[in-house]
Design an enzyme around this catalytic site. Structure first.
Site, short mmCIF file in Angstrom:
data_model
loop_
_atom_site.label_atom_id
_atom_site.label_comp_id
_atom_site.label_asym_id
_atom_site.label_seq_id
_atom_site.Cartn_x
_atom_site.Cartn_y
_atom_site.Cartn_z
N LYS A 100 -12.36 -41.98 27.26
CA LYS A 100 -12.48 -41.75 25.82
C LYS A 100 -13.76 -42.42 25.33
O LYS A 100 -13.91 -43.62 25.41
CB LYS A 100 -11.26 -42.31 25.08
CG LYS A 100 -11.28 -42.04 23.58
CD LYS A 100 -10.01 -42.56 22.93
CE LYS A 100 -10.00 -42.32 21.43
NZ LYS A 100 -8.76 -42.83 20.80
N GLU A 136 -12.88 -45.70 35.29
CA GLU A 136 -11.74 -45.79 34.37
C GLU A 136 -10.60 -44.88 34.82
O GLU A 136 -9.43 -45.26 34.80
CB GLU A 136 -12.18 -45.40 32.96
CG GLU A 136 -13.10 -46.40 32.27
CD GLU A 136 -12.33 -47.54 31.62
OE1 GLU A 136 -11.10 -47.65 31.84
OE2 GLU A 136 -12.96 -48.32 30.88
N LYS A 150 -12.09 -37.25 26.52
CA LYS A 150 -12.19 -37.02 25.09
C LYS A 150 -13.52 -37.59 24.60
O LYS A 150 -13.82 -38.75 24.89
CB LYS A 150 -11.03 -37.72 24.37
CG LYS A 150 -11.01 -37.56 22.86
CD LYS A 150 -9.83 -38.31 22.25
CE LYS A 150 -9.82 -38.15 20.74
NZ LYS A 150 -8.70 -38.89 20.10
N ARG A 169 -10.49 -39.03 11.47
CA ARG A 169 -10.26 -40.25 10.70
C ARG A 169 -9.86 -39.93 9.27
O ARG A 169 -9.11 -40.68 8.64
CB ARG A 169 -11.49 -41.15 10.78
CG ARG A 169 -11.66 -41.70 12.20
CD ARG A 169 -12.90 -42.53 12.41
NE ARG A 169 -13.01 -42.92 13.82
CZ ARG A 169 -14.05 -43.52 14.35
NH1 ARG A 169 -15.10 -43.82 13.59
NH2 ARG A 169 -14.07 -43.83 15.63
#
Length: 327
Positions: A197, A234, A249, A207
């Protein structure tokens, strides 16, 4: 042999031929629709920066979930918008909190007809808007946040969710969530890890959707957009910690990352076509600059072609309907 014997255009001559030899297909069952539910609403509310996307009331959320199932989408990812927030994001772990209530509502409405998923992060619930708990000097405290994620995961599983999506990019989050679920007896609840991400500028409309209180950025815990090898590290860590699926993402600006992750792992790979990607297409279409439906399907096809088996997209329900007609 060469031209004129070799004529690749023979396989593009008609829609039927093109359909027959298509290398990449998007199936409605591979699409997941994000949905927002806001505490206290009695009617759904349009999100200005996400045309066609709503903040739902509990009643309208149930109806929208049923419509998504009817369209054949593969999953619903739920996000909660609470009426009040605090520094610890306590609404996220409260069984009566809006997200946990919404999980119960949707599970009661659709059962196992689709996969009910939930965002596992504190950002919607904290007064400071960060994805974790803060230290005295304002830094995000990784390990204290993990304890909160564990509690939140169990609360969501108790509410009946089928898959949790830890999205805060805390080190060790997948392992902590997996252990917490198993200890609580929720061994069948799957973990969709937001493994790669990025600290992206494409999240702005989201948001707005969750009415984020964030002042600043998340660059100390989300990934640098310049890095690809870091993503593979990751992802490997998340798989080792027990992730059932991994996600990249955003999607379109990171198709190279999607392809690299697909090549590196043997678990399903998802990609999130985020709010900014959606909003740009909608804005251009509203101005008459592009063919909205063609661009919608072209973007989804490109994400699928890069290697994402599952696509989270705000177009999921509409795209599913178009795909049924197309194929």
């Amino acid at each position: 042999m060469s031209y004129p014997e070799i004529r690749p255009r023979r396989l593009r001559r008609t829609a039927a031929v093109r359909r027959l030899v298509s290398e990449t297909r998007v199936d409605p069952a591979e699409l997941v629709v994000p949905m927002f539910v806001k505490e206290g609403l009695t009617e759904p509310r349009q999100i200005a920066s996400l045309p066609g996307v709503l903040q739902h009331s509990r009643d309208s959320l149930r109806k929208a979930a049923a419509e998504a199932v009817q369209a054949g989408v593969g999953g619903i990812m739920l996000f909660g918008v609470p009426a009040s927030r605090d520094e610890r994001g306590s609404g996220g772990v409260d069984p009566a909190g809006i997200l946990n209530v919404a999980i119960r509502d949707v599970v009661a409405e659709v059962g196992d007809a689709t996969v009910v998923m939930s965002d596992l992060c504190l950002d919607e619930f904290t007064s400071h808007g960060h994805c974790g708990l803060l230290t005295g000097d304002g830094a995000v405290d990784n390990d204290a946040t993990l304890a909160a994620y564990a509690e939140m995961a169990v609360a969501q599983a108790d509410a009946g969710v089928g898959m949790v999506g830890p999205s805060g990019m805390m080190d060790g989050q997948v392992g902590v969530v997996r252990r917490a679920l198993d200890v609580a007896g929720h061994t069948d609840v799957a973990v969709l890890a937001y493994a790669a991400k990025y600290a992206s500028a494409f999240y702005g409309p989201f948001r707005d959707a969750v009415e984020s209180a964030l002042d600043g950025d998340r660059r100390t815990y989300q990934q640098d957009p310049a890095n690809l090898r870091e993503s593979l590290r990751e992802v490997a860590l998340d798989v080792a910690e027990g992730a059932d699926l991994v996600m990249v993402k955003p999607a379109l600006p990171y198709l190279d990352v999607v392809a690299a992750v697909r090549a590196a792992v043997d678990v399903p790979v998802a990609a999130y076509q985020v709010s900014g990607e959606y909003a740009m297409v909608e804005a251009a279409a509203a101005n008459g600059w592009i063919d909205r439906e063609r661009v919608m399907l072209e973007t989804l096809t490109s994400i699928r072609r890069a290697g994402a088996q599952i696509i989270l997209t705000y177009w999921a329900v509409e795209a599913a309907t178009l795909l049924h007609r197309r194929y």
